[in-house]
Motif scaffolding. Sequence first.
Motif, PDB file in Angstrom:
ATOM      1  N   GLY A 103       0.861  -1.192   0.184  1.00  0.00           N
ATOM      2  CA  GLY A 103       0.010  -0.117  -0.011  1.00  0.00           C
ATOM      3  C   GLY A 103       0.774   1.222  -0.104  1.00  0.00           C
ATOM      4  O   GLY A 103       0.164   2.423   0.312  1.00  0.00           O
ATOM      5  N   GLU A 104       2.037   1.409  -0.322  1.00  0.00           N
ATOM      6  CA  GLU A 104       2.844   2.271  -0.312  1.00  0.00           C
ATOM      7  C   GLU A 104       2.200   3.318  -1.556  1.00  0.00           C
ATOM      8  O   GLU A 104       1.374   4.292  -1.497  1.00  0.00           O
ATOM      9  N   GLU A 105       3.195   3.138  -2.649  1.00  0.00           N
ATOM     10  CA  GLU A 105       2.932   3.949  -3.961  1.00  0.00           C
ATOM     11  C   GLU A 105       2.389   2.873  -5.258  1.00  0.00           C
ATOM     12  O   GLU A 105       2.533   1.618  -4.884  1.00  0.00           O
ATOM     13  N   GLY A 148      -3.631  -2.149   6.620  1.00  0.00           N
ATOM     14  CA  GLY A 148      -3.763  -2.173   5.478  1.00  0.00           C
ATOM     15  C   GLY A 148      -5.012  -1.359   4.978  1.00  0.00           C
ATOM     16  O   GLY A 148      -4.959  -0.597   3.986  1.00  0.00           O
ATOM     17  N   ALA A 149      -6.211  -1.494   5.608  1.00  0.00           N
ATOM     18  CA  ALA A 149      -7.336  -0.580   5.597  1.00  0.00           C
ATOM     19  C   ALA A 149      -6.954   0.813   5.571  1.00  0.00           C
ATOM     20  O   ALA A 149      -7.480   1.750   4.779  1.00  0.00           O
ATOM     21  N   ARG A 150      -6.159   1.199   6.478  1.00  0.00           N
ATOM     22  CA  ARG A 150      -5.566   2.627   6.745  1.00  0.00           C
ATOM     23  C   ARG A 150      -4.778   3.150   5.611  1.00  0.00           C
ATOM     24  O   ARG A 150      -5.141   4.176   4.990  1.00  0.00           O
ATOM     25  N   ARG A 151      -3.997   2.329   5.174  1.00  0.00           N
ATOM     26  CA  ARG A 151      -3.201   2.505   4.015  1.00  0.00           C
ATOM     27  C   ARG A 151      -4.361   2.670   2.626  1.00  0.00           C
ATOM     28  O   ARG A 151      -3.854   3.888   1.701  1.00  0.00           O
ATOM     29  N   GLU A 194      -4.764   6.209   0.631  1.00  0.00           N
ATOM     30  CA  GLU A 194      -4.601   6.142  -0.969  1.00  0.00           C
ATOM     31  C   GLU A 194      -5.777   6.907  -1.471  1.00  0.00           C
ATOM     32  O   GLU A 194      -5.850   7.638  -2.520  1.00  0.00           O
ATOM     33  N   SER A 195      -7.080   6.350  -1.149  1.00  0.00           N
ATOM     34  CA  SER A 195      -8.265   6.777  -1.727  1.00  0.00           C
ATOM     35  C   SER A 195      -8.495   8.224  -1.609  1.00  0.00           C
ATOM     36  O   SER A 195      -8.889   9.118  -2.345  1.00  0.00           O
ATOM     37  N   ALA A 225      -8.031  13.785  -3.542  1.00  0.00           N
ATOM     38  CA  ALA A 225      -7.410  15.108  -3.516  1.00  0.00           C
ATOM     39  C   ALA A 225      -6.736  15.584  -4.981  1.00  0.00           C
ATOM     40  O   ALA A 225      -7.094  16.477  -5.289  1.00  0.00           O
ATOM     41  N   VAL A 226      -6.165  14.421  -5.572  1.00  0.00           N
ATOM     42  CA  VAL A 226      -5.789  14.701  -7.047  1.00  0.00           C
ATOM     43  C   VAL A 226      -7.041  14.888  -7.989  1.00  0.00           C
ATOM     44  O   VAL A 226      -6.854  15.745  -8.806  1.00  0.00           O
TER      45      VAL A 226
END
Length: 423
Positions: A5-7, A165-168, A172-173, A178-179
């Motif tokens: 879940g990083e990038e 995992g849920a936090r990551r 990401e969501s 934001a993007v």
Amino acid sequence: MTYTGEERGGVGRDGPWWWERRRGAVLDVVLGGVSAVECGVEGVGFAREASVPVAVGVLFGVVVGAVLVLRRRWPIAVVLVGIAVSPAAMGFLLGVVGLYTLAACEVPRRIIATLSAMSLLATLVVMYVRTIGDEGVTRTVVIWLSVFVAVALTVPPVLLGLYIGARRRLMESLQERAVSLERELSLLADRAEERAEWARTEERTRIAREMHDVVAHRVSLMVVHAAALQAVAVKDPEKAARNAALVGDMGRQALTELREMLGVLRAESPKPVPAVAVAPVAVAGGFDEGPGPSLGELEALVGQSRAAGMAVELEVRGVGAAYAAEVEQTAYRVVQEALTNCHKHAPGARVVVRLAHRQGEVAMQVENGPCDGHAAVPGLPSGGNGLVGMRERVLGLGGVFVSGPTDAGGFRVSAVLPAVLPA
């Protein structure tokens, strides 16, 4: 390949091989080294129990422990290795970190549940088998101890992995939102800039149309009067004096209207509106600020053309009503421009101006007959924008505009405007 879940997509990637981050690679190498040391030490006892050389047991333990380096690449394989070596009583760190990584990865929940249950059962069985033969320990104590150890080594890392995992995924969501929001704001800013440019273009068109309507009529009458003045200057001094006075009046009126319009343009502008709040200017706009010409001034307008020598007649039908300022200004400008065109293109022709007040609308028509062939052509220049400007004004208010030659050889301009403007 699975991710923790990083990038995604290589954005911000700076790690080697399958690692997204360099610090992730360093962490996994350190964990793999610690696990290899642990399993290598535990391999000594395994070698004695399996009756194999100690070097073989240590080497086996080091290889097994080093598998933890692959936890981000193949987390399922790491957990399976941990379950497989659990009978050898080695791989404590391997099993715990492997379960945590598996729960934090984007793998189906059924796989996580299945492997977690297998690991819990394997730990429970191994713990029970290794402690059941101890002296002074009852079977009940062994069972409870085995259950406690199995749950302690399985449930906490799985729950922590699921939470991380849920936090990551949530982060990401939020980043994707934001993007997306930034992209939408950029698109709105671009659209607002386009609308602002469109509004500026419309305003320039409006100013050009007002300047044309104000100047063209007055100057056309001045040219006609000047031609008449030149023709009668010697023969009829009294009439020449009247024409000269009319020319002066026309010039003063033109200057007054120009000053009023330039005064509006030079006035201090209001505070700028933010770009995202710019609204398009209505096409029907383009009317004078403040009180402008109205239908009540049509008689004076026709009188000016009569004074210039034009045979013009005004017919009014119906009872006038209180129309919106935009409607009255547009009706006045249509008649004014039509009379200007008669001065330019139909000298000496008979002109009829008709104004009809109907239920819910007002209609106007300016029709000239053919030229008599005796009047001098004033030679007024034409930019070809008069009919275009009239059409834009009328259509902008939701009206109907028609112009064209007549069967008698003249020209007719007709317009119908609604009494009430559409919302």
